[in-house]
Motif scaffolding. Structure first.
Motif, mmCIF file in Angstrom:
data_model
loop_
_atom_site.group_PDB
_atom_site.id
_atom_site.type_symbol
_atom_site.label_atom_id
_atom_site.label_comp_id
_atom_site.label_asym_id
_atom_site.label_seq_id
_atom_site.Cartn_x
_atom_site.Cartn_y
_atom_site.Cartn_z
ATOM 1 N N ILE A 450 0.830 -1.238 -0.118
ATOM 2 C CA ILE A 450 -0.057 0.156 -0.069
ATOM 3 C C ILE A 450 0.816 1.296 0.187
ATOM 4 O O ILE A 450 0.653 2.257 -0.553
ATOM 5 N N ALA A 451 1.929 1.129 0.844
ATOM 6 C CA ALA A 451 2.869 2.266 0.899
ATOM 7 C C ALA A 451 3.616 2.598 -0.403
ATOM 8 O O ALA A 451 3.518 3.839 -0.724
ATOM 9 N N ALA A 452 3.888 1.511 -1.094
ATOM 10 C CA ALA A 452 4.511 1.537 -2.308
ATOM 11 C C ALA A 452 3.481 2.187 -3.428
ATOM 12 O O ALA A 452 3.760 3.057 -4.180
ATOM 13 N N TRP A 453 2.267 1.638 -3.567
ATOM 14 C CA TRP A 453 1.071 2.284 -4.233
ATOM 15 C C TRP A 453 0.981 3.549 -4.121
ATOM 16 O O TRP A 453 0.764 4.504 -5.038
ATOM 17 N N LYS A 454 0.933 4.190 -2.821
ATOM 18 C CA LYS A 454 0.930 5.497 -2.564
ATOM 19 C C LYS A 454 1.861 6.324 -3.185
ATOM 20 O O LYS A 454 1.574 7.420 -3.702
ATOM 21 N N ALA A 455 3.081 5.642 -2.934
ATOM 22 C CA ALA A 455 4.292 6.426 -3.449
ATOM 23 C C ALA A 455 4.082 6.755 -5.073
ATOM 24 O O ALA A 455 4.543 7.799 -5.769
ATOM 25 N N ALA A 456 3.550 5.750 -5.773
ATOM 26 C CA ALA A 456 3.438 5.668 -7.365
ATOM 27 C C ALA A 456 2.378 6.709 -7.540
ATOM 28 O O ALA A 456 2.267 7.550 -8.527
ATOM 29 N N GLU A 457 1.073 6.704 -6.922
ATOM 30 C CA GLU A 457 0.188 7.744 -7.111
ATOM 31 C C GLU A 457 0.582 9.246 -6.860
ATOM 32 O O GLU A 457 0.112 10.028 -7.745
ATOM 33 N N ALA A 458 1.291 9.376 -5.768
ATOM 34 C CA ALA A 458 1.801 10.634 -5.332
ATOM 35 C C ALA A 458 2.701 11.028 -6.398
ATOM 36 O O ALA A 458 2.602 12.306 -6.935
ATOM 37 N N ALA A 459 3.503 10.165 -7.134
ATOM 38 C CA ALA A 459 4.365 10.767 -8.341
ATOM 39 C C ALA A 459 3.504 11.030 -9.670
ATOM 40 O O ALA A 459 3.943 12.101 -10.041
ATOM 41 N N LYS A 460 2.592 10.320 -9.683
ATOM 42 C CA LYS A 460 1.441 10.818 -10.870
ATOM 43 C C LYS A 460 0.726 11.896 -10.506
ATOM 44 O O LYS A 460 0.702 12.912 -11.516
ATOM 45 N N ALA A 461 0.331 12.276 -9.365
ATOM 46 C CA ALA A 461 -0.111 13.464 -8.948
ATOM 47 C C ALA A 461 0.648 14.593 -9.337
ATOM 48 O O ALA A 461 0.235 15.908 -9.793
ATOM 49 N N ALA A 462 1.998 14.422 -8.959
ATOM 50 C CA ALA A 462 3.016 15.598 -9.077
ATOM 51 C C ALA A 462 3.486 15.590 -10.450
ATOM 52 O O ALA A 462 4.296 16.390 -10.972
ATOM 53 N N GLY A 463 2.876 14.832 -11.603
ATOM 54 C CA GLY A 463 3.396 14.681 -12.818
ATOM 55 C C GLY A 463 5.014 14.322 -13.029
ATOM 56 O O GLY A 463 5.646 14.465 -14.106
ATOM 57 N N LEU A 464 5.613 13.289 -12.198
ATOM 58 C CA LEU A 464 6.749 12.895 -12.390
ATOM 59 C C LEU A 464 6.532 11.618 -12.907
ATOM 60 O O LEU A 464 5.768 10.660 -12.758
ATOM 61 N N PRO A 465 7.740 11.033 -13.529
ATOM 62 C CA PRO A 465 7.875 9.787 -14.400
ATOM 63 C C PRO A 465 7.976 8.435 -13.571
ATOM 64 O O PRO A 465 7.522 7.502 -14.172
ATOM 65 N N GLU A 466 8.523 8.669 -12.309
ATOM 66 C CA GLU A 466 8.701 7.472 -11.694
ATOM 67 C C GLU A 466 8.255 7.490 -10.070
ATOM 68 O O GLU A 466 8.092 8.741 -9.493
ATOM 69 N N SER A 467 8.162 6.535 -9.367
ATOM 70 C CA SER A 467 7.606 6.552 -8.237
ATOM 71 C C SER A 467 8.239 7.411 -7.202
ATOM 72 O O SER A 467 9.631 7.237 -7.331
ATOM 73 N N LEU A 468 7.715 7.960 -6.126
ATOM 74 C CA LEU A 468 8.602 8.596 -5.100
ATOM 75 C C LEU A 468 9.394 7.764 -4.433
ATOM 76 O O LEU A 468 10.514 8.255 -3.922
ATOM 77 N N ALA A 469 8.868 6.538 -4.439
ATOM 78 C CA ALA A 469 9.669 5.506 -3.337
ATOM 79 C C ALA A 469 11.091 5.104 -3.893
ATOM 80 O O ALA A 469 11.921 4.800 -3.337
ATOM 81 N N VAL A 470 11.257 5.629 -5.332
ATOM 82 C CA VAL A 470 12.514 5.120 -6.090
ATOM 83 C C VAL A 470 13.766 5.892 -5.007
ATOM 84 O O VAL A 470 13.735 7.079 -5.328
ATOM 85 N N GLY A 471 14.730 5.279 -4.618
ATOM 86 C CA GLY A 471 15.885 5.960 -4.060
ATOM 87 C C GLY A 471 15.599 6.412 -2.676
ATOM 88 O O GLY A 471 16.100 6.960 -1.897
ATOM 89 N N SER A 472 14.354 5.645 -1.917
ATOM 90 C CA SER A 472 14.132 6.228 -0.695
ATOM 91 C C SER A 472 14.484 5.129 0.295
ATOM 92 O O SER A 472 15.046 4.255 0.016
ATOM 93 N N VAL A 473 14.354 5.469 1.494
ATOM 94 C CA VAL A 473 14.588 4.362 2.660
ATOM 95 C C VAL A 473 13.143 4.017 3.278
ATOM 96 O O VAL A 473 12.134 4.743 2.977
ATOM 97 N N VAL A 474 12.859 3.135 3.946
ATOM 98 C CA VAL A 474 12.010 2.651 4.309
ATOM 99 C C VAL A 474 11.820 2.032 5.987
ATOM 100 O O VAL A 474 12.882 1.573 6.356
ATOM 101 N N ALA A 475 10.861 2.388 6.719
ATOM 102 C CA ALA A 475 10.865 2.089 8.172
ATOM 103 C C ALA A 475 9.670 1.101 8.451
ATOM 104 O O ALA A 475 8.610 1.249 7.832
ATOM 105 N N SER A 476 10.043 0.475 9.216
ATOM 106 C CA SER A 476 8.952 -0.830 9.864
ATOM 107 C C SER A 476 8.566 -0.526 11.323
ATOM 108 O O SER A 476 9.738 -0.499 11.893
ATOM 109 N N ASP A 477 7.580 -0.637 11.831
ATOM 110 C CA ASP A 477 7.336 0.018 13.145
ATOM 111 C C ASP A 477 7.686 -1.456 14.016
ATOM 112 O O ASP A 477 8.077 -1.107 15.151
ATOM 113 N N ALA A 478 7.752 -2.533 13.423
ATOM 114 C CA ALA A 478 8.323 -3.917 13.998
ATOM 115 C C ALA A 478 8.952 -4.726 13.052
ATOM 116 O O ALA A 478 8.978 -4.432 11.706
ATOM 117 N N PHE A 479 9.443 -5.870 13.517
ATOM 118 C CA PHE A 479 10.429 -6.601 12.688
ATOM 119 C C PHE A 479 9.552 -7.304 11.567
ATOM 120 O O PHE A 479 8.308 -7.436 11.606
#
Length: 530
Positions: A450-479
């Motif tokens: 879901i988070a990855a999908w949100k990042a892709a949708e945000a990129a579309k809304a901003a008119g960017l060619p690739e997902s905002l998640a590209v080159g990002s870091v990710v945090a998980s609240d638990a293992f």
């Protein structure tokens, strides 16, 4: 009860908060009521030119032991507890020279305020009232005959009742005052017992009491068929409960819950270091970002999920300025909460009549200890506030690849936010801004997707060619219990991972990270938020 009206002939007044006291006491005296008082209250009444008996004249004993003993006497408690229609009680009063006390006015030593001021142990102990609660409880028990007032807000109601009943109080008023009296002493004792437990380091006392003061009644709760009210507790941390509302409609139950979540989240970011903005919807962050200014931080937070931000709560860690205010009001926003606001910003927000603006005077300390309470059927759960802060954690790199300085900074950012996202929580961050958030899913891999999908949708809304998640870091609240959630993050474009660690399959997850070329750190701290 043959007659529900009770004439007020004598009143005992002993208050620490003297707001409105003189006018109230003068109004009683003008109605022929004999005034009895103690210590500083008696002095204040006498200086105002009011006739007043010292309680020692009633008891025949002086105040002693630094005022600890003054009202604990049969002449006081007999006057409060005697049932007027009971012949034996009347005979006992007559035989022992006890006069009736028909009205008791007491507000308690300011224990809660003393604790909140940071006073030492001995000062806190000295501000535990003994005689006040004893008198209040006595008068409230005998509310069939005695009216008891525990806060100045009820002074006018008593005077109105006396006028309506030719110098008597009604049973209806006395019952309402008695209920408030017992609630006040219960809240007072709760504050004392919880303070004692904290002093002793007792996390699980045998009895736990929770008390609060009504801030406001609400039209309804989480849903229209639920009743609701907002209570302030003794915790003086800056936030919704301490805020000034400058404008807008009354806050709803959901508004308060969401605004608290937003302000607690943004408080994780030191305002001396950077401007930060958190946008919250349904108690979950839909965008959090830092920036060189508040307006930059807001724009970057909004980019994460512009759809969910509509009708959300915006929290800022610095004084709201005009540039940020002008940008925030471009879309429908329910609440703005900030430590302060400039006059120009206040004027800009004022153009949106329904938008609530709350100013708190400061930020809550994310490291502060405290209690979190949740009801369950037949009881309630109590735990310490989650005051773990990632900056205090010993981060351990567990992969072959070390994170870069940028990745490490973003990982700390992401873990701060994950602490405030409902579990299971996955947070993607790039350059000091969230770019995708997955919240509240039963499966961690679903949150990742879901988070990855949100990042892709945000990129579309901003008119960017690739997902905002590209080159990002990710945090998980638990293992990560399996490698699949981590691999979903890698597929989305994340290059580094921060997580608590501690799974039986940590080795499997570390191996998967190494094979994917990810850098990964363990914090050793979990941030479940259910």
């Amino acid at each position: 009860m043959s007659n529900e009206l009770r004439r007020v002939t004598r009143a005992l007044l002993s208050v620490s908060d003297k707001t409105g006291l003189i006018d109230f006491a003068r109004s009683l005296a003008d109605r022929g009521v004999t005034l009895i008082s103690t210590g500083g209250t008696r002095k204040a009444l006498a200086q105002a030119g009011l006739p007043v008996l010292d309680v020692s004249e009633v008891t025949g004993f002086p105040e002693m032991m630094d005022g600890r003993v003054k009202t604990l006497h049969p002449a006081v408690h007999g006057g409060l507890l005697a049932i007027r229609d009971n012949p034996e009680h009347q005979a006992a009063m007559l035989a022992n020279g006890i006069g009736p006390i028909d009205l008791l006015v007491v507000n308690l030593y300011p224990f809660e305020a003393t604790v909140a001021s940071g006073a030492g142990y001995d000062d806190c102990i000295e501000n535990i009232d003994i005689g006040g609660p004893a008198m209040i409880r006595a008068a409230a028990k005998n509310h069939g005959d005695v009216a008891v007032v525990v806060e100045g807000a009820d002074y006018q109601a008593v005077l109105d009742d006396l006028d309506a009943n030719a110098g008597s109080t009604s049973l209806e008023l006395r019952r309402r005052l008695a209920q408030k009296a017992y609630a006040r002493t219960a809240s007072y004792d709760a504050a004392i017992s919880n303070w004692f437990a904290a002093q002793l380091g007792e996390a699980n006392p045998a009895f736990r009491a929770i008390g609060g003061e009504l801030a406001e009644a609400m039209r309804y709760g989480e849903n229209p068929h639920q009743s609701a009210a907002f209570y302030r507790g003794p915790d003086a941390r800056a936030g919704v409960a301490t805020a000034r509302q400058l404008q807008g409609k009354q806050l709803s139950y959901n508004n308060i819950n969401d605004t608290d979540a937003a302000f607690e989240c943004v408080a994780e970011f030191d305002p001396a270091r950077t401007a930060a903005v958190a946008i919250i919807k349904h108690a979950n962050p839909c965008g959090v970002a830092e920036g060189a200014s508040l307006v930059e931080a807001y724009e970057r937070a909004l980019r994460c999920d512009p759809v969910s931000a509509f009708g959300g709560i915006v929290a800022l860690n610095q004084t709201l300025d005009a540039a940020a205010a002008r940008k925030i009001v471009e879309i429908f926003t329910e609440v703005i909460i900030a430590p302060d606001a400039s006059e120009e910003a206040i004027a800009l927000v004022a153009a949106k009549k329904n938008l609530r603006l709350l100013l708190t005077g400061g930020l809550p300390d994310p490291r502060a200890a405290g209690l979190s309470v949740r009801t369950v059927s037949g009881g309630f759960l109590v735990q310490g506030r989650d005051n773990a802060v990632v900056d205090d954690m010993d981060l351990r790199v567990v992969t072959k690849r070390q994170p870069s300085a940028r990745e490490l900074s973003d990982m700390r950012f992401a873990f701060r936010v994950a602490k405030h996202v409902k579990s299971n929580a996955i947070v993607y961050v790039k350059d000091g801004a969230t770019v995708g958030i997955g919240a509240g899913q039963m499966s961690r891999v679903d949150s990742s997707r879901i988070a990855a999908w949100k990042a892709a949708e945000a990129a579309k809304a901003a008119g960017l060619p690739e997902s905002l998640a590209v080159g990002s870091v990710v945090a998980s609240d638990a293992f990560f219990p399996f490698a699949d959630g981590l691999l979903a993050a890698a597929e989305a474009g994340a290059t580094a991972v921060i997580q608590p660690g501690g799974s039986m399959r940590d080795d499997e997850v570390i191996k998967a990270a190494d094979e994917a070329g990810l850098a990964m750190v363990f914090t050793g701290h979990r941030h479940f938020r259910h």
